[in-house]
Design a protein around this motif. Structure first.
Motif, PDB file in Angstrom:
ATOM      1  N   PRO A 126     -60.013   0.064  52.574  1.00  0.00           N
ATOM      2  CA  PRO A 126     -60.743   0.991  52.320  1.00  0.00           C
ATOM      3  C   PRO A 126     -60.279   1.748  51.115  1.00  0.00           C
ATOM      4  O   PRO A 126     -59.201   1.600  50.413  1.00  0.00           O
ATOM      5  CB  PRO A 126     -60.410   1.901  53.548  1.00  0.00           C
ATOM      6  N   LYS A 127     -60.980   2.891  50.428  1.00  0.00           N
ATOM      7  CA  LYS A 127     -60.869   3.789  49.361  1.00  0.00           C
ATOM      8  C   LYS A 127     -59.800   4.729  50.077  1.00  0.00           C
ATOM      9  O   LYS A 127     -58.874   5.051  49.056  1.00  0.00           O
ATOM     10  CB  LYS A 127     -61.849   4.204  48.876  1.00  0.00           C
ATOM     11  N   PHE A 128     -59.651   5.169  50.832  1.00  0.00           N
ATOM     12  CA  PHE A 128     -58.888   6.243  51.472  1.00  0.00           C
ATOM     13  C   PHE A 128     -58.617   6.024  53.015  1.00  0.00           C
ATOM     14  O   PHE A 128     -59.274   5.323  53.808  1.00  0.00           O
ATOM     15  CB  PHE A 128     -59.604   7.847  51.490  1.00  0.00           C
ATOM     16  N   GLN A 129     -57.317   6.457  53.473  1.00  0.00           N
ATOM     17  CA  GLN A 129     -56.808   6.349  54.727  1.00  0.00           C
ATOM     18  C   GLN A 129     -55.946   7.199  55.062  1.00  0.00           C
ATOM     19  O   GLN A 129     -54.937   7.505  54.146  1.00  0.00           O
ATOM     20  CB  GLN A 129     -56.517   4.821  55.127  1.00  0.00           C
TER      21      GLN A 129
ATOM     22  N   LEU B 168     -54.610  -3.492  54.426  1.00  0.00           N
ATOM     23  CA  LEU B 168     -55.344  -3.343  53.103  1.00  0.00           C
ATOM     24  C   LEU B 168     -55.880  -4.546  52.672  1.00  0.00           C
ATOM     25  O   LEU B 168     -55.493  -5.471  52.586  1.00  0.00           O
ATOM     26  CB  LEU B 168     -54.542  -2.595  52.096  1.00  0.00           C
ATOM     27  N   GLN B 169     -57.154  -4.404  52.456  1.00  0.00           N
ATOM     28  CA  GLN B 169     -57.906  -5.713  52.171  1.00  0.00           C
ATOM     29  C   GLN B 169     -58.147  -5.867  50.796  1.00  0.00           C
ATOM     30  O   GLN B 169     -58.249  -4.941  49.933  1.00  0.00           O
ATOM     31  CB  GLN B 169     -59.266  -5.716  52.976  1.00  0.00           C
ATOM     32  N   CYS B 170     -58.238  -6.823  49.987  1.00  0.00           N
ATOM     33  CA  CYS B 170     -58.545  -7.113  48.530  1.00  0.00           C
ATOM     34  C   CYS B 170     -59.037  -8.467  48.409  1.00  0.00           C
ATOM     35  O   CYS B 170     -58.653  -9.518  48.943  1.00  0.00           O
ATOM     36  CB  CYS B 170     -57.011  -7.184  47.853  1.00  0.00           C
TER      37      CYS B 170
ATOM     38  N   PHE C 187     -52.780  -0.555  44.651  1.00  0.00           N
ATOM     39  CA  PHE C 187     -53.713  -1.298  43.797  1.00  0.00           C
ATOM     40  C   PHE C 187     -53.541  -3.012  44.004  1.00  0.00           C
ATOM     41  O   PHE C 187     -52.279  -3.329  43.937  1.00  0.00           O
ATOM     42  CB  PHE C 187     -53.131  -0.853  42.193  1.00  0.00           C
ATOM     43  N   CYS C 188     -54.491  -3.427  44.036  1.00  0.00           N
ATOM     44  CA  CYS C 188     -54.522  -4.813  43.933  1.00  0.00           C
ATOM     45  C   CYS C 188     -54.902  -5.316  42.611  1.00  0.00           C
ATOM     46  O   CYS C 188     -55.811  -4.794  41.978  1.00  0.00           O
ATOM     47  CB  CYS C 188     -55.542  -5.421  44.950  1.00  0.00           C
TER      48      CYS C 188
ATOM     49  N   ARG D 221     -55.999   4.917  48.544  1.00  0.00           N
ATOM     50  CA  ARG D 221     -55.232   6.134  48.715  1.00  0.00           C
ATOM     51  C   ARG D 221     -54.738   6.322  50.295  1.00  0.00           C
ATOM     52  O   ARG D 221     -55.793   6.510  50.988  1.00  0.00           O
ATOM     53  CB  ARG D 221     -55.894   7.321  48.163  1.00  0.00           C
ATOM     54  N   LEU D 222     -53.666   6.189  50.408  1.00  0.00           N
ATOM     55  CA  LEU D 222     -52.874   6.234  51.809  1.00  0.00           C
ATOM     56  C   LEU D 222     -52.047   7.382  51.964  1.00  0.00           C
ATOM     57  O   LEU D 222     -51.069   7.268  51.271  1.00  0.00           O
ATOM     58  CB  LEU D 222     -52.219   4.918  51.949  1.00  0.00           C
TER      59      LEU D 222
END
Lengths: 111, 112
Positions: A8-11, A21-23, A90-91, A107-108
């Protein structure tokens, strides 16, 4: 023309929770990377995958695992999140000795 | 392994001035030197790059110079504009290595 997509973008997580986290990249690149970015620390390499089927540790791998699912996808897993893992992730992807292409980050926050 | 040092960490200029960011590297085998710009809330994006067989490269208001003997390379931005405000990263890599080495970044602030 998506390039590198991160979700996701934020978590926000609680200490001890797990998360992946997926990429995904659509540029047919061979190599993929996971970085974390903290204030004043620049980009620090967590893990990378030089090619499909291989993964290697970077500078700060402790507390993380990765999976190169196929040529397009490279995921980052936090098995038991800790507050020290609060960061922006960042991926990136590339092929050969060429520039890297970055996603817009996840952003975690870990409470 | 490779070590890349980047200076300054923060650079504040007036609109219209020039800005110069410098990087030094340690591995003489490094032969590829990209520069990335990171805007707030975004990932780094390539703005210009140079390979070791070239001493200088220009793209409109942006130029990069490379001194292989001294092992340093620099980013030059002329006629700066407020939209140039961002964090800039240099990097160094070589053929056969999958891992580029990044500098720690320079926060450029252009005051209108």
């Amino acid at each position: 023309n998506a390039g590198v997509t991160q979700t996701p973008k934020f978590q926000v997580l609680k200490t001890g929770q797990s998360m992946t986290l997926q990429c995904a990249q659509d540029m047919n690149h061979n190599s993929m990377y996971w970085y974390r970015q903290d204030p004043g620390m620049g980009l620090r390499l967590i893990y990378y995958s030089a090619s499909e089927g291989t993964t290697d540790k970077g500078e700060v791998p402790n507390g993380y695992n990765v999976s190169r699912l196929n040529k397009r996808e490279f995921s980052l897993r936090l098995e038991s999140a800790a507050p020290s893992q609060t960061s922006v992730y960042f991926c990136a992807s590339t092929s050969g000795n060429q520039p890297q292409h970055f996603g817009d980050g996840t952003r975690l926050s870990i409470l | 392994g490779e070590n890349v040092e980047q200076h300054p960490s923060t650079l504040s200029v007036q609109e219209g001035d020039s800005a110069v960011i410098k990087c030094t590297y340690s591995d003489s085998a490094s032969n590829y030197f990209p520069w990335y710009k990171q805007e707030l809330g975004k990932g780094p994006q390539l703005i210009i790059d140079i390979r070791s067989n070239v001493g200088e490269k220009k793209d409109q208001r942006i130029a990069v110079t490379l001194n292989k003997t001294a092992k340093h390379f620099s980013l030059h931005i002329t006629e700066t504009q407020p939209e140039d405000s961002a964090v800039y990263f240099c990097a160094a890599s070589r053929g056969g290595s999958y891992i580029p080495t990044f500098g720690r970044g320079t926060s450029l602030i252009v005051h209108p």
